[in-house]
Scaffold this motif. Sequence first.
Motif, PDB file in Angstrom:
ATOM      1  N   PRO A 393       0.828  -1.217   0.000  1.00 53.59           N
ATOM      2  CA  PRO A 393       0.000   0.000   0.000  1.00 53.59           C
ATOM      3  C   PRO A 393       0.855   1.257   0.000  1.00 53.59           C
ATOM      4  CG  PRO A 393      -0.065  -1.080   2.145  1.00 53.59           C
ATOM      5  CD  PRO A 393       0.641  -2.024   1.218  1.00 53.59           C
ATOM      6  N   PRO A 394       0.329   2.334  -0.544  1.00 51.68           N
ATOM      7  CA  PRO A 394       1.116   3.571  -0.664  1.00 51.68           C
ATOM      8  C   PRO A 394       1.502   4.196   0.662  1.00 51.68           C
ATOM      9  CG  PRO A 394      -1.156   3.924  -1.389  1.00 51.68           C
ATOM     10  CD  PRO A 394      -0.982   2.456  -1.209  1.00 51.68           C
ATOM     11  N   ASP A 395       0.827   3.832   1.753  1.00 51.31           N
ATOM     12  CA  ASP A 395       1.220   4.424   3.031  1.00 51.31           C
ATOM     13  C   ASP A 395       2.549   3.859   3.540  1.00 51.31           C
ATOM     14  OD1 ASP A 395       0.496   1.889   3.913  1.00 51.31           O
ATOM     15  OD2 ASP A 395      -1.198   2.567   5.132  1.00 51.31           O
ATOM     16  N   GLN A 396       3.125   2.894   2.810  1.00 45.58           N
ATOM     17  CA  GLN A 396       4.448   2.372   3.161  1.00 45.58           C
ATOM     18  C   GLN A 396       5.561   2.907   2.253  1.00 45.58           C
ATOM     19  OE1 GLN A 396       4.873  -1.813   4.048  1.00 45.58           O
ATOM     20  NE2 GLN A 396       2.681  -2.047   4.473  1.00 45.58           N
ATOM     21  N   ILE A 397       5.211   3.735   1.289  1.00 47.46           N
ATOM     22  CA  ILE A 397       6.205   4.223   0.325  1.00 47.46           C
ATOM     23  C   ILE A 397       7.343   4.954   1.027  1.00 47.46           C
ATOM     24  CG2 ILE A 397       6.598   5.913  -1.513  1.00 47.46           C
ATOM     25  CD1 ILE A 397       3.840   5.180  -2.634  1.00 47.46           C
ATOM     26  N   GLU A 398       7.011   5.884   1.891  1.00 49.00           N
ATOM     27  CA  GLU A 398       8.057   6.698   2.525  1.00 49.00           C
ATOM     28  C   GLU A 398       8.906   5.863   3.478  1.00 49.00           C
ATOM     29  OE1 GLU A 398       8.690  11.089   4.507  1.00 49.00           O
ATOM     30  OE2 GLU A 398       6.661  10.255   4.379  1.00 49.00           O
ATOM     31  N   ASP A 399       8.271   5.003   4.266  1.00 50.19           N
ATOM     32  CA  ASP A 399       9.029   4.180   5.202  1.00 50.19           C
ATOM     33  C   ASP A 399       9.977   3.229   4.460  1.00 50.19           C
ATOM     34  OD1 ASP A 399       7.884   5.361   7.403  1.00 50.19           O
ATOM     35  OD2 ASP A 399       6.334   3.836   7.640  1.00 50.19           O
ATOM     36  N   ALA A 400       9.486   2.638   3.370  1.00 48.53           N
ATOM     37  CA  ALA A 400      10.353   1.772   2.570  1.00 48.53           C
ATOM     38  C   ALA A 400      11.513   2.563   1.983  1.00 48.53           C
ATOM     39  CB  ALA A 400       9.547   1.107   1.455  1.00 48.53           C
ATOM     40  N   GLY A 401      11.228   3.764   1.505  1.00 49.63           N
ATOM     41  CA  GLY A 401      12.286   4.612   0.966  1.00 49.63           C
ATOM     42  C   GLY A 401      13.345   4.936   1.994  1.00 49.63           C
ATOM     43  N   LYS A 402      12.916   5.225   3.217  1.00 51.65           N
ATOM     44  CA  LYS A 402      13.871   5.568   4.281  1.00 51.65           C
ATOM     45  C   LYS A 402      14.797   4.403   4.588  1.00 51.65           C
ATOM     46  CE  LYS A 402      10.995   8.990   6.676  1.00 51.65           C
ATOM     47  NZ  LYS A 402      10.199   9.280   7.916  1.00 51.65           N
ATOM     48  N   GLU A 403      14.255   3.189   4.654  1.00 47.14           N
ATOM     49  CA  GLU A 403      15.111   2.067   5.015  1.00 47.14           C
ATOM     50  C   GLU A 403      16.065   1.687   3.890  1.00 47.14           C
ATOM     51  OE1 GLU A 403      11.967  -0.439   6.253  1.00 47.14           O
ATOM     52  OE2 GLU A 403      11.860  -1.591   4.382  1.00 47.14           O
ATOM     53  N   ILE A 404      15.633   1.820   2.639  1.00 54.91           N
ATOM     54  CA  ILE A 404      16.537   1.526   1.531  1.00 54.91           C
ATOM     55  C   ILE A 404      17.593   2.620   1.388  1.00 54.91           C
ATOM     56  CG2 ILE A 404      16.689   1.037  -0.932  1.00 54.91           C
ATOM     57  CD1 ILE A 404      15.340  -1.121   0.786  1.00 54.91           C
ATOM     58  N   PHE A 405      17.223   3.856   1.664  1.00 49.95           N
ATOM     59  CA  PHE A 405      18.213   4.932   1.672  1.00 49.95           C
ATOM     60  C   PHE A 405      19.264   4.684   2.748  1.00 49.95           C
ATOM     61  CE2 PHE A 405      19.189   9.623   2.515  1.00 49.95           C
ATOM     62  CZ  PHE A 405      20.082   9.694   1.458  1.00 49.95           C
ATOM     63  N   ALA A 406      18.848   4.155   3.889  1.00 53.13           N
ATOM     64  CA  ALA A 406      19.803   3.816   4.944  1.00 53.13           C
ATOM     65  C   ALA A 406      20.787   2.757   4.464  1.00 53.13           C
ATOM     66  CB  ALA A 406      19.062   3.329   6.187  1.00 53.13           C
ATOM     67  N   ALA A 407      20.290   1.789   3.715  1.00 59.06           N
ATOM     68  CA  ALA A 407      21.166   0.746   3.180  1.00 59.06           C
ATOM     69  C   ALA A 407      22.170   1.325   2.195  1.00 59.06           C
ATOM     70  CB  ALA A 407      20.327  -0.339   2.507  1.00 59.06           C
ATOM     71  N   VAL A 408      21.707   2.210   1.334  1.00 59.34           N
ATOM     72  CA  VAL A 408      22.595   2.833   0.350  1.00 59.34           C
ATOM     73  C   VAL A 408      23.650   3.688   1.035  1.00 59.34           C
ATOM     74  CG1 VAL A 408      22.659   4.586  -1.461  1.00 59.34           C
ATOM     75  CG2 VAL A 408      20.996   2.745  -1.596  1.00 59.34           C
ATOM     76  N   LYS A 409      23.259   4.394   2.071  1.00 62.79           N
ATOM     77  CA  LYS A 409      24.235   5.205   2.796  1.00 62.79           C
ATOM     78  C   LYS A 409      25.314   4.327   3.422  1.00 62.79           C
ATOM     79  CE  LYS A 409      21.240   7.622   5.270  1.00 62.79           C
ATOM     80  NZ  LYS A 409      20.730   8.630   6.241  1.00 62.79           N
ATOM     81  N   HIS A 410      24.914   3.170   3.927  1.00 61.62           N
ATOM     82  CA  HIS A 410      25.930   2.266   4.478  1.00 61.62           C
ATOM     83  C   HIS A 410      26.872   1.773   3.384  1.00 61.62           C
ATOM     84  CE1 HIS A 410      27.796  -0.637   7.142  1.00 61.62           C
ATOM     85  NE2 HIS A 410      27.737  -1.491   6.131  1.00 61.62           N
ATOM     86  N   LEU A 411      26.330   1.456   2.223  1.00 61.22           N
ATOM     87  CA  LEU A 411      27.168   1.027   1.104  1.00 61.22           C
ATOM     88  C   LEU A 411      28.181   2.106   0.747  1.00 61.22           C
ATOM     89  CD1 LEU A 411      27.888  -0.892  -1.223  1.00 61.22           C
ATOM     90  CD2 LEU A 411      25.966   0.092  -2.514  1.00 61.22           C
ATOM     91  N   ALA A 412      27.737   3.355   0.711  1.00 59.78           N
ATOM     92  CA  ALA A 412      28.651   4.458   0.405  1.00 59.78           C
ATOM     93  C   ALA A 412      29.746   4.576   1.456  1.00 59.78           C
ATOM     94  CB  ALA A 412      27.865   5.773   0.307  1.00 59.78           C
ATOM     95  N   LYS A 413      29.380   4.330   2.710  1.00 59.73           N
ATOM     96  CA  LYS A 413      30.361   4.401   3.781  1.00 59.73           C
ATOM     97  C   LYS A 413      31.379   3.264   3.673  1.00 59.73           C
ATOM     98  CE  LYS A 413      28.739   5.527   7.770  1.00 59.73           C
ATOM     99  NZ  LYS A 413      28.066   5.480   9.102  1.00 59.73           N
ATOM    100  N   VAL A 414      30.913   2.081   3.307  1.00 59.34           N
ATOM    101  CA  VAL A 414      31.805   0.933   3.127  1.00 59.34           C
ATOM    102  C   VAL A 414      32.866   1.222   2.070  1.00 59.34           C
ATOM    103  CG1 VAL A 414      31.908  -1.413   2.193  1.00 59.34           C
ATOM    104  CG2 VAL A 414      30.211  -0.851   3.927  1.00 59.34           C
TER     105      VAL A 414
END
Length: 430
Positions: A393-414
């Motif tokens: 459902p669309p009410d999870q769009i932002e929360d999903a985006g936040k957690e995947i952005f967190a993953a990408v930020k960790h990749l950049a840090k690695v």
Amino acid sequence: MYIVILQILYGVLSSGLSTDNERVSYEGAQVWRTELRNGDDILLIKKLGDYKDLSIWSLKPRQVDFLITAENKLNVHRHLQARRLNHTVLIMDVQTRIDALAPGIDTWTENSLRLGHRLDWKSYPSSKVIGEYYNYVAENFPSICKVKNIGYTSENRSLKMISISDGNPKNKGILVVSGMHSREWIGITSALYILDNIITQFDLLSDYMKNKDWHIIPLLNPDGYEYTRLHDRLWRKNRHKSITRPRCRGVDINRNFETDWMIAGITATNECDHSFSGPFPFSELESQALRNAIADMKKPHAFFDLHSYGQLILYPWSAKKSPTPDYSKHLVTARGMAQAIYKTSSQLYKFGATYNLVYPATGTALDWAYSNGIHHAYAVETRDLGLNGFLTPPDQIEDAGKEIFAAVKHLAKVMEDRVSNRGSDEKSWF
């Protein structure tokens, strides 16, 4: 035997016959989950698939989620009972769920008029709205952002890549791709969320984010995506119509790359399969566009491919059991991304090699990117664990985006070489 069974299993996917001018109905269809104990259980699923209306949604070594039409529920239930297999109904009525989540009409509001685009995190955008957003970032952030056309689809839609950089030639590159599979809407919005946060918050980002060249392709399959919005919400492939393959449309873009493209018993060769690999590697305009875009840029140091669903962080190999030379690097990075996600949203993501954690797959962009020198190569299956499946459902769009952005930020840090490698055990299919 398992590999042969898997090809048969994937052959039961719905036929993919073209219904260009009609809306496909899933009235009365349900999504069931069944726990698998052994190869005989998989053979049972194959038998049920002979009816051509049992469609795999998610497959793991010991568990399968599948869509079943109303007219076959009783028959399937009897066969499951005969083998003492239970099932759980994940979605009671697929069409009702689709109707409830149907995208509305794109309208301009006071806020969107002020911004200059209609993209938000409350609804799934059309291709037109996504295009508006591309124009917005190109016009408003020209010093760090460039929107590039990397190709066209068979229906003449433009394929866009957005590059973000401070211009330092020493920057390492990260390529984020999404939307290869058109029904996986939450992956597409997650890629757009990453893009928006990097561009609009660039000056506030940590140095390990700003000293990267970001290349983001949020929607590699716009033809299929629009088809899911207008005709068949669960369509997976592109919309290529071949003269030599007139019966069914489409190729699975993520089975069309040349690395391990054709392996007997795994590769889907039936043109009506959801995972049909195409007549030859790079037969599709979309896979060609991605290949050429990588060839034209300074080779990225990381590849991040977004899909749904299952909450998984995957790395090579997808088609073979042997570990890669970078196994330890992949393992510790994937673990760190999973931890970053959990800290952000308390969502659990499993991680491991595709072949071990889910199912053997050939011709994937993940394996192709890695085999062509992109050592940090990952595919992420974002939300959820099956309660909604592809119908997040669309009410999870932002929360999903936040957690995947967190993953990408960790990749950049690695990629700053600050993370050490550690080993871990993984379980195999076999």
